[in-house]
Design an enzyme around this catalytic site. Structure first.
Site, PDB file in Angstrom:
ATOM      1  N   GLU A 241       0.648  -1.081  -0.036  1.00  0.00           N
ATOM      2  CA  GLU A 241       0.034  -0.687  -0.539  1.00  0.00           C
ATOM      3  C   GLU A 241       0.824   1.687  -0.186  1.00  0.00           C
ATOM      4  O   GLU A 241       1.815   1.255   1.344  1.00  0.00           O
ATOM      5  CB  GLU A 241      -0.887   0.197   1.181  1.00  0.00           C
ATOM      6  CG  GLU A 241      -1.808   1.090   1.537  1.00  0.00           C
ATOM      7  CD  GLU A 241      -2.639   1.008  -0.546  1.00  0.00           C
ATOM      8  OE1 GLU A 241      -1.897   1.880  -1.365  1.00  0.00           O
ATOM      9  OE2 GLU A 241      -3.830   0.852  -0.434  1.00  0.00           O
ATOM     10  N   ASP A 320      -6.680   0.252  -3.957  1.00  0.00           N
ATOM     11  CA  ASP A 320      -7.715   1.319  -4.504  1.00  0.00           C
ATOM     12  C   ASP A 320      -8.375   1.270  -5.238  1.00  0.00           C
ATOM     13  O   ASP A 320      -9.393   2.787  -5.686  1.00  0.00           O
ATOM     14  CB  ASP A 320      -7.319   2.434  -3.807  1.00  0.00           C
ATOM     15  CG  ASP A 320      -6.783   3.090  -4.484  1.00  0.00           C
ATOM     16  OD1 ASP A 320      -5.559   2.289  -5.547  1.00  0.00           O
ATOM     17  OD2 ASP A 320      -5.802   3.783  -4.772  1.00  0.00           O
TER      18      ASP A 320
END
Ligand code: AHR
Length: 484
Positions: A241, A320
């Site tokens: 991430e 995302d």
């Protein structure tokens, strides 16, 4: 004028001409070619990992069983003609996908893959990914886009163009918080790009970027997030991430890791969730694994040590839903616990024994699925199936018409794009070569006119529909690619 148009057409097509073609506008991968021994595995990778004390908690494949005893469905397809769905299973327990069942169900129409079933008892099935923080609703992958051989059988891999992805935000048994896990996927080094993020692994449960350490996914592509990277990739990386990590400092600390361009690549990642992760890759068709990194998790910036895993599973996009990436997927698993190096080596041997390869060697310069070609104005060559043209130097971009003019654009997975990017070869209108009829404008053919490509009819209101030289301008010779 004719000479100048001719020369320009050659030049233009050198840039755009390229790999592939498949019936019904499906997009075949980038010429995956290779041979391997066609031995069926009697023990699956998940049997090996379970014996080593790190059982699979997710096992996905469109090509084969990942347990020796598995005899359920591998994936679900939906056909365009009537919206019906069917599950594709195995030829035998522990064996290979029943691709003939898909061919039969999808005959005379097109199919997409709507579910990738989890072969573990946890039912961590992947379905088409919904909107996220960085991307809208994804599309399913065409079901027949990537025919390959496994165990001597023709099966289908998944060829992702942009805006395609799968996800499960409600899983069982997948690592959370700072728990340890391992994972691998079989992918390809020939169908990649530098967009975010061709991932398989642990991600957020809400399709949003929830911060450092909320992901632990394999990434494979040419996106160098932290420079410097060595060579041109594609690299096996850890998407933890907010970064694709090749080491604890992000960028490559291994100058020998210049990427793996093999037709079929094993990519592996393990992470103890606290202070250690490792990345490996290998050639699926032969040999063992190379360790690209093994060491500490990043500590600066903070958030990665320990991890903050949420336990969703993503395939084909970032956490995302960043969905600009392309890639290939044949099989992959995730484990509970940190697999040993010995278990990982055994899994690589098991994968190598599958004999992944091309369905049949396709000669370069022929108008066949998997072939790489260039087009120049006029000569011979004929094939009755419809085709799409993928750019050689911009993989994932295709030749499509818009307002009757031809452009190279990234495949967005939409039905309109597929139709606009599909051309049906016919005998050349000039009496030689091949003419390419537009799939969705059936009176129009691929034509060069005044140094530009169009789909043009033989006479009409647009200047490029001029009947003068129409037959010659819509006749093309299929020949060997200008770029290898
Ligand atoms: O870490 C790289 C990417 O950054 C993630 O996949 C995505 O969630 C974010 O945009």
């Amino acid at each position: 004028m004719a000479r100048s148009r001719f020369r320009h057409a050659r030049k233009t097509l050198l840039i755009i001409a390229a790999a592939i073609v498949g019936a019904g506008g499906s997009v075949l991968g980038s010429g995956l070619v290779g041979a391997g021994a066609a031995h069926a595995a009697t023990t699956g990778p998940c049997d090996i990992l379970a014996s080593a004390g790190t059982p699979c908690v997710a096992a996905h494949s469109t090509t084969r069983a990942l347990f020796g005893s598995y005899n359920g469905s591998l994936y679900q397809v939906r056909r365009a003609s009537d919206g019906a769905t069917t599950n594709i299973g195995l030829l035998a327990a522990g064996g290979y996908a029943n691709a003939a069942a898909q061919d039969s169900f999808c005959a005379n129409t097109t199919c997409v893959v709507t579910v990738l079933y989890d072969q573990t008892s946890r039912h961590n099935d992947l379905t088409v990914e919904g909107p996220g923080g960085a991307g809208g609703q994804d599309n399913p992958v065409p079901a027949d886009a990537l025919p390959v051989t496994a165990g001597g059988h023709t099966v289908y891999g998944l060829s992702f163009s942009g805006v395609m992805g799968y996800r499960d935000n409600s899983t069982s048994g997948v690592a959370r918080g700072g728990q340890a896990e391992g994972m691998y996927m079989v992918t390809s080094g020939t169908h990649v790009n530098n967009r975010c993020c061709f991932d398989y692994g642990n991600a957020e449960t809400n399709n949003l970027d929830n911060g450092n350490g909320h992901m632990d996914a394999l990434n494979f592509g040419t996106e160098c997030w932290f420079s410097p990277c060595d060579g041109s990739g594609p690299w096996v990386q850890a998407d933890l991430e907010n970064g694709l990590f090749q080491s604890n400092v992000g960028h490559s600390t291994n100058t020998s890791n210049t990427g793996n361009r093999s037709s079929y690549v094993t990519a592996m990642l393990k992470n103890n969730g606290q202070n250690f992760f490792a990345l490996k890759d290998g050639n699926v068709q032969s040999g063992g694994l190379s360790t690209r990194y093994s060491g500490a998790l990043p500590t600066s910036p903070s958030g990665y040590s320990p991890m903050h895993l949420e336990g969703a599973i993503v395939l084909g996009t970032g956490g995302d839903n960043s969905n600009g990436s392309i890639g290939s997927f044949f099989e992959g698993v995730m484990t509970a616990g940190l697999p040993s190096d010995a278990a990982e080596s055994s899994v690589q041997s098991n994968i190598t024994a599958v004999g992944y390869g091309g369905p049949s060697p396709v000669a370069s310069g022929t108008l066949n699925p998997g072939s790489t070609i260039s087009l120049r104005a006029t000569t011979s060559g004929f094939n009755p199936s419809c085709v799409s043209f993928e750019s050689r130097n911009y993989p994932g971009d295709f030749l499509r018409h818009s307002n009757f003019q031809l452009f190279r654009q990234p495949m967005d997975g939409s039905a309109l794009f597929r139709a606009d990017a599909t051309f049906c070869p016919e005998a050349g209108k000039s009496g030689q070569g091949t003419s390419f009829r537009s799939f969705n404008f059936s009176t129009r053919y691929l034509r060069h006119f005044n140094n530009t490509l169009y789909i043009a009819s033989n006479g009409g209101s647009n200047a490029f529909d001029s009947a003068t030289s129409w037959a010659a301008d819509v006749s093309w010779a299929v020949s060997a690619p200008w770029a290898p």
